[in-house]
Motif scaffolding. Structure first.
Motif, PDB file in Angstrom:
ATOM      1  N   THR A 283      33.008   3.087  50.223  1.00 18.22           N
ATOM      2  CA  THR A 283      32.407   1.408  50.065  1.00 18.22           C
ATOM      3  C   THR A 283      33.663   1.028  48.846  1.00 18.22           C
ATOM      4  N   GLY A 284      33.533  -0.202  49.149  1.00 19.99           N
ATOM      5  CA  GLY A 284      33.806  -0.803  48.482  1.00 19.99           C
ATOM      6  C   GLY A 284      32.783  -1.328  47.126  1.00 19.99           C
TER       7      GLY A 284
ATOM      8  N   VAL B  21      36.915   2.476  42.950  1.00 25.02           N
ATOM      9  CA  VAL B  21      37.001   2.095  44.606  1.00 25.02           C
ATOM     10  C   VAL B  21      38.411   3.815  44.192  1.00 25.02           C
TER      11      VAL B  21
ATOM     12  N   VAL C  37      39.648   2.806  52.992  1.00 26.45           N
ATOM     13  CA  VAL C  37      39.849   1.630  51.747  1.00 26.45           C
ATOM     14  C   VAL C  37      39.973   0.513  52.396  1.00 26.45           C
ATOM     15  N   MET C  38      38.112  -0.828  52.237  1.00 24.06           N
ATOM     16  CA  MET C  38      37.184   0.068  52.408  1.00 24.06           C
ATOM     17  C   MET C  38      35.896  -0.872  53.213  1.00 24.06           C
TER      18      MET C  38
ATOM     19  N   SER D  44      38.665 -10.989  51.522  1.00 25.26           N
ATOM     20  CA  SER D  44      38.640  -9.950  51.793  1.00 25.26           C
ATOM     21  C   SER D  44      39.373  -8.889  51.089  1.00 25.26           C
TER      22      SER D  44
ATOM     23  N   THR E  58      41.045  -6.283  49.239  1.00 28.26           N
ATOM     24  CA  THR E  58      41.125  -4.653  49.438  1.00 28.26           C
ATOM     25  C   THR E  58      42.624  -4.066  49.610  1.00 28.26           C
TER      26      THR E  58
ATOM     27  N   TRP F  22      42.694  -2.969  46.025  1.00 28.46           N
ATOM     28  CA  TRP F  22      42.284  -1.145  46.064  1.00 28.46           C
ATOM     29  C   TRP F  22      43.178  -0.505  46.597  1.00 28.46           C
TER      30      TRP F  22
ATOM     31  N   ASN G 201      38.721  -3.994  56.156  1.00 23.16           N
ATOM     32  CA  ASN G 201      37.852  -5.375  55.810  1.00 23.16           C
ATOM     33  C   ASN G 201      39.046  -6.556  55.168  1.00 23.16           C
TER      34      ASN G 201
END
Length: 350
Positions: free
Chosen positions: A189-190, A195, A212-213, A241, A245, A248, A266
Motif C-alpha cells: 500500500t501507499g 512505505v 511500490v505502491m 500519483s 510513487t 517512495w 500508480n
C-alpha cells in the motif's frame, strides 16, 4: 536496437512494461489480448476465497475525471490528465478454474519470453498460502501477493486485508515464502507513513521483488448532487500519483539496497512515465489504471516509446535504474539563493 530486457527478482523480462491486475485481465481472452501487446508480463485478475470479495465485484463502478474533477466520457481515449476513481471486487470464478486458465496462459507466454503472473489478494493467510501452492502446482512461474489493495478499509470485514504494519508484512511474506519456491512479488500500500519500511519488511520476509505502491482511497463530492461520486469512497489514481510513487521508490531503494528488485505502480501513463519510474529505482512498472481507461494499446505504445527513448539517448533499460534516486541530494546541501523566494510569490507579497 536498444536492450529493453530487465532482471526482476530472479526472472528476466523482455521489457519493463507490465500490465497490472484489474478488471481488464479477468478473462482468458483478456490475457491473450494483453500478451499480444508485447508487454514483458501480465498480472491476472486477483483471487481469494472470500465470498464477500467476490460479491463486491457486482457493485463495482468507475468514473474518469479531468483535472477539475469533472466526469469525462469512457471512450478509451482519455486525455493526459484523466484520473480513475472506482471500486471493484475479485474474480468470481472458482479458484481452481481460474488458476488453470492463468497457468495455461503462462505456458503460452513462455513461448515468447513473456510471463502471465498469478495474483492473490490477502484475506485469510492460511487460504492465501493454499492458493499459492495451487498456483505453483499448476505451473505458474511467478506469483504476486497483493497486501496493499486500497479498498481494504472500505470492504466488508474479511473480504480484503490491507497491511500497513512492517511486522505483519514480514510475517505474511515469510509464510508465503515457506509455502512456495517460485518467485514471489509483494504489492504494498501507499497509504503508509513509511512505505520504505514495508518494502524492507517484505525483503526480509523472503520476497523476490516488492511493488511500490497501491492507489489511494479518496472521496470526491459531486457539486451538482452534493453526494459522493459513485455514492461512496473509491480508489483513485492519476498522473499526479507518479511523483509520490517515485519518491517512495527512491526511499525504499535506500532501505532495501540497489541490488534488490523494486517495481513501480500508480501514476504511469506512457513509456516516458515508465522511464521516470526506472530512474527513481524501479526495475519494471505495472500499468493498470491507464490500460483500463485507454485499452491495451497503451501498453503497446509504452514499449515502443521506451525503445524510441533509448534510441535517442543510448544505453539500455538496465542503465536507467535508480539514476535519479542516486543523484538526489538533501535540502541541507542545496546552494543558498538569498531572496530567490521572491520570484515565486505575487508581486504585492514581495
Amino acid at each position: 536496437m536498444p536492450d529493453l530486457s530487465i532482471r526482476v527478482g530472479g526472472v528476466t523480462l523482455n521489457n519493463p512494461v507490465i500490465i497490472g491486475s484489474g478488471d481488464h485481465t479477468m478473462t482468458e481472452g483478456a490475457l491473450v489480448a494483453a500478451r499480444a501487446t508485447g508487454a514483458g508480463a501480465v498480472v491476472a485478475k486477483s483471487i481469494n476465497e472470500s465470498e464477500a470479495a467476490k460479491r463486491q465485484l457486482d457493485g463495482s463502478d468507475h468514473v474518469l475525471l479531468d483535472s477539475r474533477w469533472n466526469p469525462i466520457p469512457w471512450d478509451f481515449a482519455p486525455p493526459p490528465d484523466a484520473m480513475l476513481l472506482g471500486r471493484s471486487g475479485l474474480h468470481q470464478a472458482p479458484s481452481e478454474d481460474w488458476i488453470d486458465i492463468v497457468a495455461a496462459q503462462d505456458r503460452e507466454a513462455a513461448k515468447t519470453g513473456q510471463y502471465v503472473i498469478g495474483s492473490i489478494i490477502l484475506a485469510n493467510l492460511d487460504t492465501a498460502c493454499d492458493l499459492a501452492r495451487r498456483y505453483q502446482a499448476a505451473g505458474i512461474r511467478v506469483l504476486e501477493l497483493n497486501i496493499g489493495a486500497p479498498h481494504g478499509d472500505e470492504a466488508v470485514p474479511g473480504a480484503i486485508i490491507q497491511e500497513r504494519a512492517a511486522k505483519r508484512v514480514r510475517e505474511i511474506t515469510a509464510r508465503l515464502r515457506a509455502a512456495i519456491s517460485i518467485p514471489l512479488w509483494i504489492k504494498l500500500t501507499g497509504q503508509s507513513e513509511d512505505v520504505g519500511a514495508l518494502a524492507l519488511a517484505a525483503k526480509e520476509g523472503g520476497a523476490d521483488a516488492t511493488i511500490v505502491m497501491g492507489r489511494f482511497m479518496a472521496l470526491v463530492p459531486d457539486i451538482e448532487t452534493r453526494s459522493p461520486m459513485l455514492g461512496t469512497a473509491g480508489a483513485i489514481g492519476g498522473p499526479w500519483s507518479l511523483a509520490l510513487t517515485c519518491r517512495w521508490l527512491a526511499e525504499a531503494r535506500k532501505k532495501v539496497g540497489a541490488d534488490y528488485s523494486l517495481l513501480g505502480t500508480n501514476g504511469a501513463r506512457d513509456g516516458l512515465d515508465v522511464v521516470r519510474f526506472l530512474l527513481a529505482g524501479a526495475r519494471a512498472v505495472e500499468m493498470t489504471s491507464a490500460i483500463m481507461a485507454g485499452g491495451f494499446g497503451v501498453a503497446r505504445r509504452a514499449v515502443a516509446e521506451i525503445d524510441a527513448y533509448l534510441v535517442r539517448t543510448g544505453g539500455s533499460v538496465e542503465d536507467l535504474i535508480g539514476l535519479a534516486a542516486e543523484r538526489r541530494v538533501a535540502y541541507g546541501v542545496q546552494a543558498d539563493r538569498p531572496g530567490y523566494w521572491r520570484d515565486f510569490v505575487p508581486p504585492e507579497a514581495r
